[in-house]
Scaffold this motif. Structure first.
Motif, PDB file in Angstrom:
ATOM      1  N   ILE A  39      15.220   6.637  19.935  1.00 40.38           N
ATOM      2  CA  ILE A  39      15.075   5.790  20.444  1.00 40.38           C
ATOM      3  C   ILE A  39      16.502   4.660  20.171  1.00 40.38           C
ATOM      4  O   ILE A  39      16.496   4.070  18.621  1.00 40.38           O
ATOM      5  CB  ILE A  39      13.932   4.568  20.483  1.00 40.38           C
ATOM      6  CG1 ILE A  39      12.979   5.451  21.342  1.00 40.38           C
ATOM      7  CG2 ILE A  39      14.201   3.520  21.680  1.00 40.38           C
ATOM      8  CD1 ILE A  39      11.618   4.445  21.378  1.00 40.38           C
ATOM      9  N   ARG A  40      17.271   4.564  21.250  1.00 43.24           N
ATOM     10  CA  ARG A  40      18.619   3.440  20.820  1.00 43.24           C
ATOM     11  C   ARG A  40      18.120   2.131  21.540  1.00 43.24           C
ATOM     12  O   ARG A  40      17.164   1.987  22.728  1.00 43.24           O
ATOM     13  CB  ARG A  40      20.009   4.272  21.010  1.00 43.24           C
ATOM     14  CG  ARG A  40      20.148   5.464  21.311  1.00 43.24           C
ATOM     15  CD  ARG A  40      21.244   6.185  22.034  1.00 43.24           C
ATOM     16  NE  ARG A  40      21.029   5.447  23.607  1.00 43.24           N
ATOM     17  CZ  ARG A  40      21.110   6.473  24.321  1.00 43.24           C
ATOM     18  NH1 ARG A  40      20.630   7.961  23.773  1.00 43.24           N
ATOM     19  NH2 ARG A  40      20.332   6.245  25.355  1.00 43.24           N
ATOM     20  N   ALA A  53      10.240   8.891  27.058  1.00 38.05           N
ATOM     21  CA  ALA A  53       9.840  10.127  26.157  1.00 38.05           C
ATOM     22  C   ALA A  53       8.745   9.661  25.712  1.00 38.05           C
ATOM     23  O   ALA A  53       7.501  10.511  25.968  1.00 38.05           O
ATOM     24  CB  ALA A  53      10.738  11.190  25.568  1.00 38.05           C
ATOM     25  N   TYR A  54       8.577   8.169  25.322  1.00 43.14           N
ATOM     26  CA  TYR A  54       8.102   7.815  23.812  1.00 43.14           C
ATOM     27  C   TYR A  54       6.849   7.559  24.973  1.00 43.14           C
ATOM     28  O   TYR A  54       5.869   7.488  24.727  1.00 43.14           O
ATOM     29  CB  TYR A  54       8.403   6.848  23.460  1.00 43.14           C
ATOM     30  CG  TYR A  54       7.499   5.512  22.786  1.00 43.14           C
ATOM     31  CD1 TYR A  54       7.684   5.931  21.632  1.00 43.14           C
ATOM     32  CD2 TYR A  54       7.285   4.873  23.246  1.00 43.14           C
ATOM     33  CE1 TYR A  54       6.933   4.786  20.184  1.00 43.14           C
ATOM     34  CE2 TYR A  54       6.053   3.928  22.247  1.00 43.14           C
ATOM     35  CZ  TYR A  54       5.764   4.346  21.048  1.00 43.14           C
ATOM     36  OH  TYR A  54       5.054   3.417  19.870  1.00 43.14           O
ATOM     37  N   THR A  55       6.438   7.002  26.171  1.00 44.32           N
ATOM     38  CA  THR A  55       5.554   6.002  26.991  1.00 44.32           C
ATOM     39  C   THR A  55       5.109   7.045  27.689  1.00 44.32           C
ATOM     40  O   THR A  55       3.420   7.446  27.815  1.00 44.32           O
ATOM     41  CB  THR A  55       6.275   5.540  28.106  1.00 44.32           C
ATOM     42  OG1 THR A  55       7.518   6.150  29.029  1.00 44.32           O
ATOM     43  CG2 THR A  55       6.841   3.919  27.601  1.00 44.32           C
ATOM     44  N   ASP A  56       5.688   8.334  28.173  1.00 46.94           N
ATOM     45  CA  ASP A  56       4.614  10.010  28.817  1.00 46.94           C
ATOM     46  C   ASP A  56       4.124   9.973  26.937  1.00 46.94           C
ATOM     47  O   ASP A  56       2.770  10.566  27.580  1.00 46.94           O
ATOM     48  CB  ASP A  56       5.475  10.799  28.982  1.00 46.94           C
ATOM     49  CG  ASP A  56       6.570  10.087  30.520  1.00 46.94           C
ATOM     50  OD1 ASP A  56       6.022   9.249  31.077  1.00 46.94           O
ATOM     51  OD2 ASP A  56       7.763  10.796  30.505  1.00 46.94           O
ATOM     52  N   HIS A  57       4.504  10.531  26.101  1.00 42.76           N
ATOM     53  CA  HIS A  57       3.852  11.058  25.742  1.00 42.76           C
ATOM     54  C   HIS A  57       2.342  10.465  25.288  1.00 42.76           C
ATOM     55  O   HIS A  57       1.270  10.265  25.157  1.00 42.76           O
ATOM     56  CB  HIS A  57       4.731  10.847  24.489  1.00 42.76           C
ATOM     57  CG  HIS A  57       4.058  11.494  22.884  1.00 42.76           C
ATOM     58  ND1 HIS A  57       3.716  12.467  22.792  1.00 42.76           N
ATOM     59  CD2 HIS A  57       2.709  10.850  21.699  1.00 42.76           C
ATOM     60  CE1 HIS A  57       2.563  12.786  21.575  1.00 42.76           C
ATOM     61  NE2 HIS A  57       2.829  11.433  21.347  1.00 42.76           N
ATOM     62  N   PHE A 109       1.300   3.880  13.447  1.00 42.10           N
ATOM     63  CA  PHE A 109       0.471   2.927  14.986  1.00 42.10           C
ATOM     64  C   PHE A 109       0.553   3.266  16.278  1.00 42.10           C
ATOM     65  O   PHE A 109      -0.454   3.176  16.888  1.00 42.10           O
ATOM     66  CB  PHE A 109       1.079   0.892  14.490  1.00 42.10           C
ATOM     67  CG  PHE A 109       0.910   0.662  14.022  1.00 42.10           C
ATOM     68  CD1 PHE A 109      -0.646   0.246  13.116  1.00 42.10           C
ATOM     69  CD2 PHE A 109       2.018   0.501  12.333  1.00 42.10           C
ATOM     70  CE1 PHE A 109      -0.375  -0.426  11.924  1.00 42.10           C
ATOM     71  CE2 PHE A 109       2.003  -0.407  10.781  1.00 42.10           C
ATOM     72  CZ  PHE A 109       0.930  -0.342  11.216  1.00 42.10           C
ATOM     73  N   LEU A 110       1.540   4.626  16.120  1.00 42.43           N
ATOM     74  CA  LEU A 110       1.461   4.524  18.088  1.00 42.43           C
ATOM     75  C   LEU A 110      -0.092   5.215  18.537  1.00 42.43           C
ATOM     76  O   LEU A 110      -0.348   4.998  19.328  1.00 42.43           O
ATOM     77  CB  LEU A 110       2.831   5.645  18.294  1.00 42.43           C
ATOM     78  CG  LEU A 110       2.676   6.408  18.786  1.00 42.43           C
ATOM     79  CD1 LEU A 110       2.458   5.401  20.764  1.00 42.43           C
ATOM     80  CD2 LEU A 110       3.393   7.087  19.790  1.00 42.43           C
TER      81      LEU A 110
END
Length: 227
Positions: free
Chosen positions: A60-61, A86-90, A131-132
């Protein structure tokens, strides 16, 4: 050269994953019915999940977090904030996968074992600063379809129940305990960005980009976004 280096890192990462794990992390594939939460080893699951999620987070930038580019209203969000998407979809897929794994079991006894297994993975993820994954599992267990499984929860050991309720305090008061933990913890860590994306949304929506005199609203908006 940069592209080749990135591809080499990707191959190196994929070599650490067994064939049984790779399909979990492919966002383009559906959930595999052959994989059961009851048969996985919690420590291995937590470690492999952390490897993948750290890669998602590290790509992530900072420019992707400006202007709510990740929002569903942005038709070009896959281009302007593809890594955040991609992070939120995962995150959504893993949360739904945890719910699916519990509800797909035929008996309350098996569902109780699945809840126990997921709490174990949640605790292990917390101890390795992921934490994710911690929030993915917690919010899955705290969702209405799972929270209402009274007979299944009755079969979960008391120790695991206490651990679950302990983590529930991290979500109180805008996740104050989580924010404090994240501020003082030693890296590396994989943060849960949901709280900060919410903060950025409120900052963007609640503050004008320019002042009444036409100047850039640096102190009340830009500085907060940067912080």
């Amino acid at each position: 050269k940069a592209l080749m280096k990135q591809l080499e890192q990707q191959k190196k990462f994929e070599s650490t994953l067994s064939a049984d794990w790779k399909h979990i992390y492919d966002l383009s594939e559906d959930i595999d019915d052959n994989l059961s939460i009851l048969t996985v080893r919690p420590k291995q699951f937590a470690e492999q999940l952390a490897l993948y999620e750290f890669q998602l987070y590290s790509q992530i930038r900072s420019s992707e977090l400006v202007g709510q580019q990740w929002g569903s209203n942005n038709k070009k969000r896959n281009m302007t904030a593809g890594n955040v998407v991609a992070y939120t979809d995962h995150y959504n897929q893993m949360t739904n996968w945890c719910i699916y794994q519990i509800l797909n079991l035929p008996s309350a006894i098996d569902r109780g074992k699945a809840i126990e297994q997921l709490i174990h993975i949640m605790v292990l993820s917390f101890h390795i600063n992921n934490f994710l994954a911690t929030f993915e599992i917690f919010f899955a267990l705290n969702s209405a379809p799972i929270y209402r499984l009274c007979e299944s929860w009755e079969r979960v050991p008391v120790f695991h129940i206490r651990a679950f309720w302990l983590f529930s305090h991290m979500t109180l008061r805008s996740c104050k305990l989580y924010r404090n933990e994240l501020e003082y913890i030693e890296p590396p860590t994989i943060p849960y960005l949901g709280t900060f994306l919410t903060d950025l949304t409120f900052i963007e929506d609640g503050n004008a980009t320019r002042t009444k005199t036409g100047e850039i609203n640096f102190h009340f908006k830009c500085a907060k976004v940067h912080q």
